[in-house]
Design a protein around this motif. Structure first.
Motif, short mmCIF file in Angstrom:
data_model
loop_
_atom_site.label_atom_id
_atom_site.label_comp_id
_atom_site.label_asym_id
_atom_site.label_seq_id
_atom_site.Cartn_x
_atom_site.Cartn_y
_atom_site.Cartn_z
N ALA A 278 0.85 -1.20 0.00
CA ALA A 278 0.00 0.00 0.00
C ALA A 278 0.88 1.24 0.00
O ALA A 278 1.54 1.54 1.00
N HIS A 279 0.91 1.95 -1.11
CA HIS A 279 1.79 3.11 -1.28
C HIS A 279 1.02 4.39 -0.99
O HIS A 279 -0.04 4.63 -1.60
N ASN A 280 1.53 5.21 -0.09
CA ASN A 280 0.85 6.42 0.35
C ASN A 280 1.50 7.67 -0.26
O ASN A 280 2.73 7.79 -0.27
N TYR A 281 0.64 8.59 -0.71
CA TYR A 281 1.11 9.78 -1.43
C TYR A 281 0.38 11.02 -0.95
O TYR A 281 -0.72 10.95 -0.37
N LEU A 282 0.97 12.16 -1.25
CA LEU A 282 0.39 13.48 -0.97
C LEU A 282 0.38 14.31 -2.23
O LEU A 282 1.39 14.39 -2.95
N VAL A 283 -0.77 14.94 -2.53
CA VAL A 283 -0.86 15.96 -3.57
C VAL A 283 -1.49 17.21 -2.97
O VAL A 283 -2.22 17.13 -1.99
N THR A 284 -1.20 18.36 -3.55
CA THR A 284 -1.72 19.63 -3.06
C THR A 284 -2.26 20.45 -4.23
O THR A 284 -1.93 20.20 -5.39
N ALA A 285 -3.09 21.45 -3.88
CA ALA A 285 -3.67 22.32 -4.90
C ALA A 285 -4.08 23.65 -4.26
O ALA A 285 -4.53 23.67 -3.11
N PRO A 286 -3.96 24.76 -5.00
CA PRO A 286 -4.37 26.05 -4.45
C PRO A 286 -5.87 26.22 -4.36
O PRO A 286 -6.37 27.04 -3.59
N SER A 287 -6.63 25.46 -5.15
CA SER A 287 -8.08 25.47 -5.08
C SER A 287 -8.56 24.05 -5.33
O SER A 287 -7.81 23.20 -5.81
N ILE A 288 -9.83 23.79 -5.02
CA ILE A 288 -10.34 22.44 -5.16
C ILE A 288 -10.35 21.99 -6.61
O ILE A 288 -10.25 20.79 -6.92
N ASP A 289 -10.41 22.95 -7.54
CA ASP A 289 -10.39 22.64 -8.96
C ASP A 289 -8.99 22.41 -9.49
O ASP A 289 -8.82 22.08 -10.67
N SER B 213 -0.99 18.88 -7.75
CA SER B 213 0.43 18.62 -7.98
C SER B 213 0.70 17.16 -8.32
O SER B 213 -0.17 16.29 -8.15
N ASP B 214 1.91 16.91 -8.78
CA ASP B 214 2.39 15.53 -8.83
C ASP B 214 2.56 15.03 -7.40
O ASP B 214 2.78 15.82 -6.46
N PRO B 215 2.51 13.73 -7.19
CA PRO B 215 2.50 13.20 -5.82
C PRO B 215 3.87 13.22 -5.16
O PRO B 215 4.91 13.09 -5.82
N ILE B 216 3.84 13.37 -3.84
CA ILE B 216 5.00 13.17 -2.99
C ILE B 216 4.82 11.82 -2.30
O ILE B 216 3.80 11.59 -1.65
N TYR B 217 5.79 10.95 -2.46
CA TYR B 217 5.71 9.63 -1.84
C TYR B 217 5.94 9.77 -0.34
O TYR B 217 6.87 10.45 0.11
N MET B 218 5.08 9.12 0.45
CA MET B 218 5.18 9.18 1.90
C MET B 218 5.79 7.89 2.47
O MET B 218 6.89 7.89 2.99
N ASN B 219 5.05 6.79 2.39
CA ASN B 219 5.57 5.50 2.85
C ASN B 219 4.68 4.38 2.33
O ASN B 219 3.71 4.64 1.61
N SER B 220 5.01 3.15 2.71
CA SER B 220 4.21 1.99 2.31
C SER B 220 3.97 1.06 3.49
O SER B 220 3.81 -0.15 3.32
#
Length: 543
Positions: free
Chosen positions: A102-113, A117-124
């Protein structure tokens, strides 16, 4: 205030994570193997919700080709901090056995639309991750920990680790802060901070326990320190149906908490509405809402006085059900696929469909049971009873080319009215069925073959009335006529998805599909798809 009937997100919308930004509410839900990944709905009043985006929409963020059924995107967490949205999600590559991958990632955005971003790998190390933004600016990553050595249970507890956004990685030690209760299977963590009556802050931890079936529950705990120790709520489980089998909302658990601008409090949680004597949740796991309150003991309680989820709840807005009960006709003329539709696994939709010349054209790829690349485009079943219809133009040359209309749950669980051909090249209609009860996932053929002319379009339709499914067809300028027997529509449900209630996580869809096992990518053209909700005697809990 107005009273609504749960659920607020009917049909396959599990594992809700809720976030308020000003007067706007957002709920993110799991999408598993369906692409694009993560559904985000928006509301101003907690009653009326609109699907606004699916942020994981490109290969750099999500590629699920090869992910087994009910893997893919699990339990997203949506938060807002530092003037941007933060979305944590898991892509599960394996579900059965000792390893989950199970690979965990983070993406962000300035608005909901977006743009997201491309993902940042967190852990598995586990799944169901969330991100907590503390008042001192530090950020904390929490997820359930998986222990492949444990017997019989592999759920080791809730892990806490700091996240450094400047370095874009997890830093510092990992600590197991909560191992759950005797209900076991602790997962789905969310952290909160709130001052108590004396002004001293508490850290609160909301988790899911009991699996995803009829023992499911929301567990609540608190601590003066973020890393524990955590003491349990006096009720242990603040939302559950596990001890009330006749409650209309079952399988209640995996939730999140939100406060309104005027200081009211609500918990959103997943639920299922079983039908038939076999208690099958044909609409999958849905999202419901409960009003809650903070009492003088600094604990959160459901406002109506018990921990059993209520079917009817007061919320700030009054729901308008007009669109919910309206016929939806998708004519594929706009050049864009309607937001109701998704497809399976692949981030390269141009390889499986296009919307040229006012129709949906599917490009025949692998079988309807593939975990890699299949041309299947579908929308959620959101009513216990409905009609669906399409018109297909398809010229198969043999039995390895087939396309048509499907009521679909997973590779082992679908009904499929296909336009295909016999080995002599003559066209025919054939119903394919794959059911959990059928040995080894092999196909059954409960209807047909019915010989039809080698030229001309064919109208395909199905009706579902609670547990009964009937397919129909018509040649051009003719009336619909039934094909095959009445089928058990309740099979297209979590409880028959191949892993029963604790291992099948999605929901029923209706849509169109095409396969070309000859490898020539023969195309099937669909003029439209209609979805017509029907009020029926089975709809005793219908929203």
């Amino acid at each position: 205030m107005a009273r609504l009937t749960n659920p607020i997100l009917p049909g396959f919308n599990p594992d809700p994570s809720i976030c308020r930004v000003g007067d706007d509410y957002y709920i993110a839900t799991s999408t598993f193997e369906w692409f694009p990944g993560v559904q985000i709905h928006h509301s101003k009043d907690l009653a009326n919700w609109d699907l606004v985006c699916r942020p994981l929409d490109r290969a750099s963020q999500l590629d699920m080709r090869g992910d087994p059924d009910s893997c893919g995107v699990w339990a997203p967490c949506l938060t807002y901090a530092d003037n941007q949205f933060w979305l944590i999600y898991t892509d599960v590559k394996r579900k059965d056995g000792s390893f989950k991958d199970a690979h965990n990632y983070l993406v962000t955005a300035p608005s909901i639309d977006g743009p997201w971003s491309d993902p940042i790998y967190m852990n598995s190390s586990g799944f169901d991750p969330s991100l907590f933004h503390d008042e001192d600016g530090r950020k904390w990553f929490v997820n359930m920990m998986w222990d492949h050595r444990a017997r019989p249970l592999l759920f080791a507890g809730i892990a806490l680790q700091e996240y450094d956004h400047e370095q874009k990685k997890l830093v510092g030690p990992i600590k197991n802060i909560f191992t759950g209760t005797d209900l076991k299977l602790v997962e789905g963590p969310h952290l909160y901070r709130r001052n108590g009556k004396d002004g001293t802050p508490w850290y609160y931890l909301m988790t899911a326990e009991g699996g995803t079936g009829y023992e499911h529950a929301i567990t609540f705990a608190r601590s003066r320190s973020i890393d524990g120790p955590y003491e349990l709520h006096p009720e242990k489980y603040i939302v559950t149906s596990k001890d009330t089998p006749l409650n209309p909302l079952q399988r209640a658990g995996h939730g999140d908490w939100v406060e309104t601008p005027d200081g009211r409090h609500y918990i959103v949680h997943l639920t299922g509405r079983p039908t038939t004597q076999k208690r099958r949740c044909v609409l999958g796991r849905e999202t419901a809402i409960q009003e809650a309150e903070w009492r003088d003991d600094d604990w959160l309680w459901l406002k109506h006085g018990t921990n059993v989820p209520a079917l009817h709840v007061d919320v700030p807005g009054e729901r308008d059900d007009t669109d919910y009960w309206s016929e939806q006709r998708y004519d594929f003329t706009t050049g864009d696929l309607h937001k109701d539709f998704q497809w399976l696994r692949t981030p390269e939709p141009e390889r499986i469909f296009n919307l040229d010349n006012g129709a949906l054209t599917l490009i025949g790829r692998e079988s309807i049971g593939s975990w890699f690349e299949q041309a299947l485009v579908a929308r959620r079943q959101t009513h216990f009873s409905y009609d669906a219809e399409t018109v297909i133009d398809f010229q198969p040359v043999d039995e390895r080319q087939f396309a048509g209309l499907t009521a679909y749950y997973s590779r082992y669980n679908f009904f499929y009215l296909t336009l295909t051909a016999h080995s002599d090249g003559n066209r025919e209609l054939l119903i394919m069925s794959s059911e959990k009860s059928f040995p080894d996932g092999k196909l059954d053929y409960p209807g047909g073959p019915v010989s039809i002319p080698n030229q001309g379009k064919v109208r395909l339709a199905l009706t579902i009335r609670g547990p009964e499914l009937q397919f129909y067809f018509a040649l051009e300028n003719e009336q619909l006529q039934p094909i095959g027997p009445v089928l058990d529509a309740s099979i297209v449900s979590d409880e028959c998805g191949g892993h029963a209630e604790h291992g099948s996580f999605t929901g029923a869809f209706v849509g169109v599909a095409a396969s070309d096992l000859n490898g020539t990518a023969r195309q099937a053209r669909f003029d439209y798809l209609t979805y017509r909700p029907v009020h029926d005697k089975t709809d005793r809990y219908e929203v």
